[in-house]
Design a protein around this motif. Structure first.
Motif, PDB file in Angstrom:
ATOM      1  N   UNK A  80       0.958  -1.366  -0.125  1.00  0.00           N
ATOM      2  CA  UNK A  80       0.125  -0.086   0.030  1.00  0.00           C
ATOM      3  C   UNK A  80       0.840   1.286   0.104  1.00  0.00           C
ATOM      4  N   UNK A  81       0.456   2.203  -0.804  1.00  0.00           N
ATOM      5  CA  UNK A  81       1.319   3.519  -0.857  1.00  0.00           C
ATOM      6  C   UNK A  81       1.286   4.138   0.362  1.00  0.00           C
ATOM      7  N   UNK A  82       0.279   4.334   1.040  1.00  0.00           N
ATOM      8  CA  UNK A  82      -0.117   4.870   2.503  1.00  0.00           C
ATOM      9  C   UNK A  82      -0.790   3.976   3.429  1.00  0.00           C
ATOM     10  N   UNK A  83       0.191   3.224   4.250  1.00  0.00           N
ATOM     11  CA  UNK A  83      -0.331   2.307   5.372  1.00  0.00           C
ATOM     12  C   UNK A  83      -1.200   3.077   6.266  1.00  0.00           C
ATOM     13  N   UNK A  84      -1.318   4.478   6.457  1.00  0.00           N
ATOM     14  CA  UNK A  84      -1.944   4.967   7.555  1.00  0.00           C
ATOM     15  C   UNK A  84      -3.619   5.070   6.940  1.00  0.00           C
ATOM     16  N   UNK A  85      -3.618   5.067   5.661  1.00  0.00           N
ATOM     17  CA  UNK A  85      -5.008   4.969   5.186  1.00  0.00           C
ATOM     18  C   UNK A  85      -5.545   3.686   5.035  1.00  0.00           C
ATOM     19  N   UNK A  86      -4.749   2.890   4.251  1.00  0.00           N
ATOM     20  CA  UNK A  86      -5.109   1.313   4.031  1.00  0.00           C
ATOM     21  C   UNK A  86      -4.138   0.577   4.094  1.00  0.00           C
ATOM     22  N   UNK A  87      -4.197  -0.707   4.807  1.00  0.00           N
ATOM     23  CA  UNK A  87      -3.297  -1.821   4.522  1.00  0.00           C
ATOM     24  C   UNK A  87      -3.837  -2.945   3.890  1.00  0.00           C
ATOM     25  N   UNK A  88      -2.753  -3.808   3.572  1.00  0.00           N
ATOM     26  CA  UNK A  88      -3.197  -5.087   2.495  1.00  0.00           C
ATOM     27  C   UNK A  88      -2.194  -6.111   3.001  1.00  0.00           C
ATOM     28  N   UNK A  89      -2.737  -7.349   3.402  1.00  0.00           N
ATOM     29  CA  UNK A  89      -1.859  -8.444   3.702  1.00  0.00           C
ATOM     30  C   UNK A  89      -1.508  -9.158   2.378  1.00  0.00           C
ATOM     31  N   UNK A  90      -0.674 -10.319   2.802  1.00  0.00           N
ATOM     32  CA  UNK A  90      -0.154 -11.159   1.444  1.00  0.00           C
ATOM     33  C   UNK A  90      -1.223 -11.697   0.621  1.00  0.00           C
ATOM     34  N   UNK A  91      -2.158 -11.955   1.160  1.00  0.00           N
ATOM     35  CA  UNK A  91      -3.472 -12.431   0.213  1.00  0.00           C
ATOM     36  C   UNK A  91      -4.151 -11.422  -0.394  1.00  0.00           C
ATOM     37  N   UNK A  92      -3.829 -10.183  -0.586  1.00  0.00           N
ATOM     38  CA  UNK A  92      -4.507  -9.168  -1.293  1.00  0.00           C
ATOM     39  C   UNK A  92      -5.997  -8.845  -0.325  1.00  0.00           C
ATOM     40  N   UNK A  93      -5.991  -8.865   0.693  1.00  0.00           N
ATOM     41  CA  UNK A  93      -7.144  -8.449   1.700  1.00  0.00           C
ATOM     42  C   UNK A  93      -6.619  -6.912   2.133  1.00  0.00           C
ATOM     43  N   UNK A  94      -7.510  -5.965   1.786  1.00  0.00           N
ATOM     44  CA  UNK A  94      -7.143  -4.671   2.078  1.00  0.00           C
ATOM     45  C   UNK A  94      -8.082  -4.010   3.228  1.00  0.00           C
ATOM     46  N   UNK A  95      -7.723  -3.276   4.063  1.00  0.00           N
ATOM     47  CA  UNK A  95      -8.645  -2.830   5.135  1.00  0.00           C
ATOM     48  C   UNK A  95      -8.339  -1.316   5.299  1.00  0.00           C
ATOM     49  N   UNK A  96      -9.646  -0.530   5.275  1.00  0.00           N
ATOM     50  CA  UNK A  96      -9.648   0.787   5.312  1.00  0.00           C
ATOM     51  C   UNK A  96      -9.149   1.388   6.762  1.00  0.00           C
TER      52      UNK A  96
END
Length: 392
Positions: A80-96
């Motif tokens: 993710x370009x900004x982990x303070x806004x959204x994070x993504x794990x190794x399986x492609x699951x992104x969290x806002x």
């Protein structure tokens, strides 16, 4: 005699015949070895995703070879370009995590430059959807009194939230009210123009893509007559035309007032004769106003009447004679001009037309005894009668 024993040489020559099978075996192994395909691109399902804070979504991506074929076994790395806004794990699951925008990248391992990106927008979770007013009252039906209506989303703290996709609006009774969508701009997502279509009461409903909705009451009053509008305001006609003139009685919002009869009258009946109900007959060339009235309200239509004639209108000729015909247009008294025209003959065995379409004068040859009617192509299609007799 003493003999000294020498050590054996460090290598011995080996026969090429013994090495040939080994070389052939090694070559054969090289031929059957197939290197692993190298990914040249990555394809993701979609180009953007919207999340509320705390919401998660599973992103999908696959590596492609140079021919565009999927390589499902190639592992992908996510970032993710900004982990303070959204994070993504190794399986492609992104969290806002918090409101903002980030870009999630899926990159194929072992493929230089083989990656794809997806925009992730994160907003606070809405608490409600509200329209700009709870009640809309129109003093009469008509688009001239339309009002802008907004439906906005708010969070629990009452702060306005952006709308990722267009809202849906609906009116329960289209006979009472209707709306128009705005053209262009971000506000076209959440605003419409509302107006009355008839007296009564109905409801306007706004619904957001995430299921939030709000309702407003719409009341439309009957309105009162405000003016007369004649349509159109200018007409060009030809002598002999008949038509039904039209006009409307309108309220203060520009809507029609039904059930009212209008009266028509011509200032110059010699040009246009009009019945009180609006049935018009063009009698002669010139111009005049046709007035439409209802009580103290009135409007007028300017009518220009032209007359076309093919001359000579009625004549007799001998077999073999050549006659000259002209088509004239009269705009008003004393204003007559020739026009380019190529008339046609009803019987070419009696009278034959010579000439071209662009000529002001047309020659007609009398061929044999009989009668023919010449017809102009000008508006109104004026005619002329030609009788042909044998020369005494």
């Amino acid at each position: 005699m003493l003999r000294t024993s020498l050590p054996p040489p460090p290598w011995r020559p080996v026969s090429l015949v013994l090495l040939l099978p080994a070389l052939l075996l090694a070559g054969a192994c090289d031929d059957v070895t197939d290197p692993s395909p190298v990914p040249s691109a990555v394809r993701m399902a979609g180009d953007s995703v919207h999340l509320f804070t705390g919401e998660a979504a599973a992103l999908a991506a696959v590596a492609l070879d140079a021919k565009g074929n999927a390589l499902p076994g190639v592992p992908l790395s996510w970032s993710s370009s900004d982990t303070a806004v959204a994070v993504v794990d190794s399986a492609g699951r992104v969290v806002g995590l918090r409101p903002g925008r980030a870009v999630v990248t899926a990159e194929a391992r072992g493929g230089a430059g083989a990656r794809a990106r997806m925009a992730v927008g994160v907003t606070r979770r809405p608490d409600r959807l509200e329209m700009s007013r709870d009640t809309f009252v129109f003093r009469a039906p008509g688009k001239e009194c339309m009002e802008r209506v907004e439906a906005l989303r708010y969070d629990r703290q009452g702060q306005r939230l952006p709308i990722p996709r267009s809202l849906t609006f609906s009116v329960e009774n289209a006979a009472v009210a209707a709306y128009e969508r705005l053209l262009g701009g971000t506000d076209a997502l959440y605003a419409v123009r509302l107006y009355g279509t008839g007296p009564g009461e109905t409801r306007l409903v706004a619904t957001s893509p995430d299921g939030y909705a709000d309702t407003a009451v719409v009341r439309v009053l009957p309105g009162t007559p405000a003016r007369v509008r004649a349509e159109p305001v200018f007409r060009t006609l030809v002598v002999g035309d008949t038509l039904q003139l039209s006009a409307q009685l309108l309220n203060e919002c520009g809507g029609p007032v039904p059930g009212q009869s209008l009266t028509f009258a011509s200032r110059n009946p010699a040009v246009v004769e009009v019945s009180p109900a609006g049935r018009a007959v063009v009698r002669g060339p010139g111009s005049t106003y046709v007035r439409t009235t209802w009580n103290a309200f009135a409007d007028s239509v300017l009518v220009m009447a032209w007359e076309y004639r093919l001359l000579p209108a009625d004549t007799t000729a001998f077999v073999g004679d050549t006659l000259t015909y002209r088509t004239y247009v009269t705009y008003a008294a004393g204003d007559t001009r020739p026009v380019s025209d190529l008339p046609s003959s009803s019987d070419t065995t009696v009278a034959r037309v010579l000439g071209t379409q662009t000529a002001m004068e047309q020659r007609v040859v009398a061929v044999r005894e009989g009668e023919a009617r010449l017809t102009s192509r000008a508006p109104g299609q004026p005619t002329a009668r030609l009788r042909v007799t044998r020369r005494p």
